[in-house]
Design a protein around this motif. Sequence first.
Motif, mmCIF file in Angstrom:
data_model
loop_
_atom_site.group_PDB
_atom_site.id
_atom_site.type_symbol
_atom_site.label_atom_id
_atom_site.label_comp_id
_atom_site.label_asym_id
_atom_site.label_seq_id
_atom_site.Cartn_x
_atom_site.Cartn_y
_atom_site.Cartn_z
ATOM 1 N N MET A 1 53.458 10.644 -1.303
ATOM 2 C CA MET A 1 52.807 10.832 -0.012
ATOM 3 C C MET A 1 53.522 11.959 0.744
ATOM 4 N N GLU A 103 46.655 1.212 -1.922
ATOM 5 C CA GLU A 103 46.315 2.626 -2.063
ATOM 6 C C GLU A 103 47.583 3.449 -2.304
ATOM 7 N N GLU A 105 47.419 7.031 -1.502
ATOM 8 C CA GLU A 105 47.336 8.216 -0.657
ATOM 9 C C GLU A 105 47.690 7.881 0.787
#
Length: 368
Positions: A1, A103, A105
């Motif tokens: 990220m 997730e 992202e």
Amino acid sequence: MHEAPENGHQVLQGRPPRSGYGTEARISVVPLADPWEDGEREAFEASGSDAFMVAPLLRVVGEPGRRRLFVGRVRVSARGQERPRVSLALQAVWSEAGGWREETELPSPADDALIASLAKPAHGFDGDAARVVVTMAKAFAEGSRNEVLRLRGLRYELERGIADQLAGRSDTALRPLLAAAVELATAVGRARDQAVQAARQGLWIWLWHADVYLADLPHMKESAPTGELPEWAVTYRAGVRHCAAMDTELAEEASRLHSLLNSMSTFAIAQGSEAQDRFTLVVGVGAALVALPALVLTLYGAAPFLPMNSFDRAWRALLPIGITALTAALVAIRWMPGRTSARHYAATAAVVLGLLSVLLLAGVLVPG
């Protein structure tokens, strides 16, 4: 990220917005290092701010079926008369679309749903940078505690889905429900870690105001004197108490979810046993449907009815076979484990009819 840039947004103004409440802040979204690698001192030093606080972040946003669950920290800092900065340090994000899953992202700081979740609870702001930061940290801690109720709602939905599946009111398989329970249990555990750490560290106020931290305000009574401490110390105390209450409530949710997982494991074992019983019964019914016609034909012989080139010959030969096979199959279906529906009886009748059709075709094609 990757780290996202800062943008200006209105926060803590209530929903719908309330006049005189909220403040504009520069918001960024960054990844959070592992909790045991506490980087708040580095974040404080890098901010160059006069006041710095960290509150737990727990938010459930979006419509049913497309919800997302955010867990992490909210870093609030301010310097002089500048707009305060709000850094959303995300540890994990779960998405409901296609089944709850984590997730990979990092959301954008312009994510409307995420930014909108920072609007509540509404708070008013005045005073210097320290007072603003303490009030914002207390508000974000209170908002995260309030989100535990939404998290509990997710558990209620999961329990309803399990009940519907067990009662046969839903075609949903048990495995996706079990996976959702594991994901939610993980999210609750991580959110509780953040609440525990925030309460233990006193919202990290010790980084810039050790006197308030050492005063042990969260354990003092409301009427206890604060001496030379700043007036916003009471607000700070409320923020730490919200973190402690959040920890308690999440501990209860974690216990409920683990009990649910244990129950679901028992359900899965029982369901597997029931499926095995069903399979055994289906195999037995199939064998009966093949053996009974052979038994009837062996006892009475089929030569007088062959070839079946007339209606009289056909019904005299096939009626005993059909009645015997249908009776045996219906009795087996009636005692089949689990819930029996009209669909099962219809399927059984169709199978018997198909068997009679095959016998009729064979009887017609037999040479005279």
